[in-house]
Design a protein around this motif. Sequence first.
Motif, PDB file in Angstrom:
ATOM      1  N   ALA A   1       0.841  -1.194   0.000  1.00 18.00           N
ATOM      2  CA  ALA A   1       0.000   0.000   0.000  1.00 18.00           C
ATOM      3  C   ALA A   1       0.874   1.240   0.000  1.00 18.00           C
ATOM      4  CB  ALA A   1      -0.916  -0.003   1.222  1.00 18.00           C
TER       5      ALA A   1
ATOM      6  N   GLN B   1       2.074   4.925   0.939  1.00 18.98           N
ATOM      7  CA  GLN B   1       2.000   5.792   2.103  1.00 18.98           C
ATOM      8  C   GLN B   1       2.275   7.231   1.700  1.00 18.98           C
ATOM      9  OE1 GLN B   1       4.803   4.160   4.987  1.00 18.98           O
ATOM     10  NE2 GLN B   1       3.094   3.357   6.182  1.00 18.98           N
TER      11      GLN B   1
ATOM     12  N   THR C   1      -1.129   5.010   4.963  1.00 21.64           N
ATOM     13  CA  THR C   1      -1.821   4.728   3.708  1.00 21.64           C
ATOM     14  C   THR C   1      -3.134   5.510   3.712  1.00 21.64           C
ATOM     15  OG1 THR C   1      -3.093   2.859   4.573  1.00 21.64           O
ATOM     16  CG2 THR C   1      -0.875   2.385   3.721  1.00 21.64           C
TER      17      THR C   1
END
Length: 743
Positions: free
Chosen positions: A28, A30, A82
């Motif tokens: 994911a 960030q 995230t």
Amino acid sequence: MSSSFFSSTASFFIVLLYLGACHISDGAQQSTYIVHMAKSQMPSSFDQHSLWYESSLRSVSESAELLYTYNSAIHGFSTRLTPEEADSLMTHPGVISVLPEKRYELDTTRTPHFLGLDVHNAGLFPETTGASSDIVVGVFDSGVWPESKSFDDEGYGPIPPTWKGGCDTGTNFTASLCNRKLVGARFFARGYEEINGPVDESIDLLGFANGTARGVASRARVAIYKVCWRYGGCLSSDILAGMDKAIEDNVDVMSISISEIAVDYYGDIMAIGAFAAMERGIFVSCSAGNRGPSSYSVRNVAPWITTVGAGTIDRDFPALVILGNGQNYTGASLFKGDALPPKLLSFVYAGNASNNDTGYLCYPETLIPEKVKGKIVMCEDGGNSRVHKGEVVKAAGGLGMILANTEDDGEELQGVAYLIPAATVGQKAGDAIRNYVLTDPNPAATIVIQGTVVNVQPSPVLAAFSSRGPNPVTPNILKPDLIAPGVNILAGWTGVASPTRLDSDTRRVEFNILSGTSMSCPHVSGLAALLKSVHPQWSPAAIRSALMTTAYKSYKDGKCNIPSCDIKQIIDIATVTPSTPLGHGAGHVSPTTATNPGLIYDLTAVDYLDFLCAMDYTASDIEIVSRRNYTCDPSKTYSVADLNYPSFAVYVDVAGEYKYTRTVTSVGGAGTYSVKVTSETRAVKILVEPAVLNFKEVNEKKSYAVTFTVDLSKPSGSNRFGSIEWSDGKHVVSSPVAVSWNY
């Protein structure tokens, strides 16, 4: 990382963007977020806010760490998350907002004489007393070059006991480099490093704190807050950390030459931090931005910020362009080196000496050396920097360059430290020179660098690059507030970096000539320091009011002092027509009259909170800005028009009456003030009631109402102007009026 990075070359050309994602965690993306917490909602199980912040963060991410904790500018922290984690955190108790990181832009000796701050008016300001030297100006910028003579502390007394700050230490920068003049130096790079990795000392090592060589408040102390970096710009998490620390350090003035596209105040970190500073009595001045002459381009528009545009001073650096047809045109240049041969040289248009469609812009490697060598080259502005264009011409073998302004720059002539004999010319001259080089069968030209000229008229003029109103967030608040010197300003410069910051430039200077609202902002910061030393009890709003209501809009002798010029008002150099309050605000600062303005328009934090109520902000929105619970009274009618601002902006969407109220405070003692109203159009009628205000003593307050009756005879998008002036025969307290039709 080390704090040698205090010395970092300024980067003025950062593209404004929301930050893209950089780090990857479990697949994911960030990004950095600033998390605003409700301090009052901390559970009793925590005895420190930082522990509460960490617990809240751990509830959404086991790996995330606190970049900064904020205690004064806001209550909260910054971290990497995230998007999903940020959304989840927003639902937790005590979390007011989760704002994504933004990248901001960093928008620089004769000036004190031009402003009237020379020996003839020395008695107006306590320059040699303890009062002025107890003022600390916090400068937010790209660093400091402590060896500069600007920071010589000879003659200074002990550092004032109210100062709580200090100097960060590290490689090539120790606390001993600070002194009784440079009382503080701190750097903030965690946000930058999370996006870009560790700061590269080989490219971000040198620099200076933007400001004038002598300074306007020459006895004030200076504290530097380095929040901008050469590659990567100025990150909102770092800026907020700097403001947070400056408030704790107890600065008296914040000078912030940084801007970002104007957004609602609850989403504007600069506005949020400035609100906290204002509550502590700190005057905050910010650059208006360098996006002029476009409308709605002004930045830093919160009403508790003093927003500063840019004008010229009475000094130029002329360069004469001589053409083979006998015509001469005056441009500007800071080139210092060997002159061109004393004869006309072959002259070529860059677009005709290139195999590239963009060759006319003189981009790298676009010029054909065989067509350029030994010649003068005409380049067009835009794309790359002006000094870079000169470097391109030099690399191709050209001997000199003529650079033509675009329509946006108009007739503005900024001095540039070119690497070869070169001149920047205004748009009109550029059009004539371009026509000549493109049509004459054997064009020829030369350039004569003429050095420095003072007592230039007309001056000041509004800089073409200075950002303009109307205010894009609150059209009923006029911005910018005023203008100050910001074109061709002498600024302290690092002793290692070249004046152009080009790798090929081996020149070294102690001072540089710079332009931008980053130069005008420190002037107003210095003037605020002077006024604060004379009137230590004045609020930031009172200081701004004094600067605005005493500013001048017309040339001091009633004329522009050049042949065939009948313009009395300050000229907008972009159009060579009279400037308006949408460009110059209340006018050009006049410090010698600001010390005794007669009347002031004062404001408190509660007044600004009521203003936010008038903006229809929710309780949560207001808490983000003000760090407090404040409930708008449902039984009260709030109006932006009632904010006690020293100017008037009327945003017309329907025909009819628009009512404003103001309260003035006498700071000049007893007196009777009569009002004078001007409107340049019959479409706007202005009624002030009462028309006379009688004051019996200092600090007495009187209120008045203004009714603007406006019809729709002007097309949407039109602007017209006027003024409201109060005078007792000794003081003139002037407020600009701007009326904008939008329907």
